[in-house]
Design an enzyme around this catalytic site. Structure first.
Site, PDB file in Angstrom:
ATOM      1  N   THR A  75       7.365   3.807 -16.958  1.00 61.46           N
ATOM      2  CA  THR A  75       8.128   4.840 -16.268  1.00 61.46           C
ATOM      3  C   THR A  75       8.296   6.112 -17.091  1.00 61.46           C
ATOM      4  OG1 THR A  75      10.165   3.865 -17.091  1.00 61.46           O
ATOM      5  CG2 THR A  75       9.390   3.112 -14.949  1.00 61.46           C
ATOM      6  N   ASP A 134      18.664   5.282 -23.774  1.00 60.69           N
ATOM      7  CA  ASP A 134      18.401   5.736 -25.128  1.00 60.69           C
ATOM      8  C   ASP A 134      18.771   7.210 -25.229  1.00 60.69           C
ATOM      9  OD1 ASP A 134      17.599   5.614 -27.735  1.00 60.69           O
ATOM     10  OD2 ASP A 134      15.479   5.278 -27.308  1.00 60.69           O
ATOM     11  N   THR A 192      20.316  -6.999 -29.273  1.00 60.68           N
ATOM     12  CA  THR A 192      19.556  -5.954 -29.971  1.00 60.68           C
ATOM     13  C   THR A 192      19.624  -4.601 -29.259  1.00 60.68           C
ATOM     14  OG1 THR A 192      17.535  -6.595 -28.789  1.00 60.68           O
ATOM     15  CG2 THR A 192      17.912  -7.627 -30.930  1.00 60.68           C
ATOM     16  N   ASP A 235      11.140  -3.103 -27.116  1.00 56.53           N
ATOM     17  CA  ASP A 235      10.658  -4.424 -26.686  1.00 56.53           C
ATOM     18  C   ASP A 235       9.917  -5.129 -27.822  1.00 56.53           C
ATOM     19  OD1 ASP A 235      11.572  -4.081 -24.014  1.00 56.53           O
ATOM     20  OD2 ASP A 235       9.851  -2.817 -23.606  1.00 56.53           O
TER      21      ASP A 235
END
Ligand code: ATP
Ligand code: PLP
Ligand code: MG
Ligand code: NA
Ligand code: MG
Length: 365
Positions: A47, A186, A212, A291
């Protein structure tokens, strides 16, 4: 399948993009794990590109996969990792499944020897889903942009449960760890529906054993802004009290650099062992690094369950070697690495994933 080299002037638009399972599965396999990925979305590309097309798996379709596994007595996994979730129905189905299984065996806990319960399918299912819950990467957006439908955020926030996007599992016989990368955004931006945030905060984080988040996600989950190293440590403390014994804030932006802060609370109520790793910031925006980072933290933490600092050093060293290679390869190919987000050079970095040279050291607090 895509040829992994560069493609002429459309470099930035090649391939599907290394995010989600594309970014997480290969490294886990390189570290020796069997992985069954389920793609919650299948998009033409990630995306981060100007446009994307494709399909979003709905809850019914997810459930069909679970039924198929169960019918073959294959629903036995030790770890689960979830990432980007594309639909509310998907989240809701996972929620229903958990409720149903908890009603079958409300006393179920996980950990210890699973082998003993391995033949009792409902118990296993709950174990699996407990783990499932605890490895949720609540992917919602980044830099102020949601990249899932807005209705998802409230599903995460207000209903109970959890996300499963790139959900990876593998089949050894004991559960050591489960990891949640609370993917939401983010650099100040949400990239999932805002309703997801509270679901992560209230329902998912409490059942995760390792979390995380990036800078932004840690702020969303704790409700306060992180502007210093101290704030980062405090965020970890708050997150521990919410549930997870291991927290890695994968990057905090301070003074133009990135700081990873790790925190391992070995006993509930005790003060955690905390450390930082300083990471010089490369002036380029990468996607899929979160990831990849979470997959490596999971893989190494499973090998070094009591050394989160070591697991983080290994993971950071792999990721940095990969990012520097990515940068160099783009430059060699004649591209300005600041002009767009770069596709990480994952395949080309397999030696750095399997056996990283530790160049980034954890400093204990
Ligand atoms: P994403 O933006 O892919 O969702 P994330 O925000 O979840 O990722 P980050 O913490 O940004 O996760 O990145 C994970 C790791 O990748 C960091 O710990 C760091 O090692 C590395 N990394 C990411 N971006 C950069 C960069 N610009 N310079 C150096 N390292 C980076
Ligand atoms: N998964 C998918 C399918 C995505 O499109 C994105 C971002 O665009 C992400 C995950 C986020 O990845 P990461 O947190 O690694 O940057
Ligand atoms: Mg980031
Ligand atoms: Na992260
Ligand atoms: Mg992320």
């Amino acid at each position: 399948l895509h040829y992994q080299g560069f493609q002429g002037s459309h470099l930035a638009y090649k391939a599907d993009g290394y995010v989600g399972n594309n970014s997480a599965v290969f490294p886990l396999q390189l570290l020796g794990y069997d992985v069954d990925p389920i793609n919650s979305v299948q998009f033409s590309n990630h995306t981060g590109y100007p446009t994307f097309k494709g399909q979003v798996l709905n809850g019914k379709q997810l459930w069909e996969l679970i039924e198929g596994l169960e019918a073959n007595n294959l629903l036995f996994y030790t770890h689960l990792l979830t990432g980007y979730i594309g639909s509310v129905s998907f989240l809701n189905t996972v929620l229903e499944v958990i409720n149903k299984l908890r009603s079958i065996n409300p006393k179920l806990t996980y950990g210890g020897s699973i082998a003993a319960t391995a033949k009792i399918t409902p118990v296993l299912l709950v174990i699996v889903l407990e783990i499932f819950l605890s490895v949720c990467d609540p992917v919602m957006g980044d830099e102020g942009k949601l990249y899932v439908p807005p209705e998802l955020v409230s599903v995460y926030r207000e209903q109970r449960l959890l996300a499963c996007a790139g959900f990876v599992t593998w089949g050894t016989k004991r559960i050591f760890l489960s990891v949640c990368d609370p993917v939401m955004g983010d650099e100040g931006k949400l990239y999932v529906p805002p309703e997801l945030v509270s679901v992560y905060r209230e329902q998912v984080v409490p059942v995760a054993s390792m979390l995380t988040p990036n800078h932004f996600e840690a702020e969303q989950l704790t409700g306060f802004r992180i502007v210093s190293e101290q704030d980062g440590r405090k965020a970890c403390d708050i997150l521990h009290s919410a549930g997870p014994s291991k927290v890695v804030v994968t990057s905090i932006n301070v003074d133009g650099n990135l700081l990873l802060i790790g925190s391992h609370q070995k006993e509930k109520g005790q003060s955690p062992m905390q450390f930082k790793i300083l990471i010089p910031k490369i002036p380029t925006y990468f996607m899929g690094t979160g990831d990849l980072m979470t997959a490596l933290l999971l893989g190494w933490s499973n090998k070094y369950p009591d050394n989160l600092d070591k697991a983080a050093e290994l993971a950071v060293s792999s990721v940095q070697a990969l990012l520097l290679r990515t940068l160099a390869d783009y430059q060699i190919a004649g591209y300005d690495p600041q002009s767009s987000s770069l596709e990480i050079r994952l395949i080309q970095s397999q030696d750095d994933i399997r056996s990283p040279e530790i160049k980034y050291r954890a400093e204990a607090y």
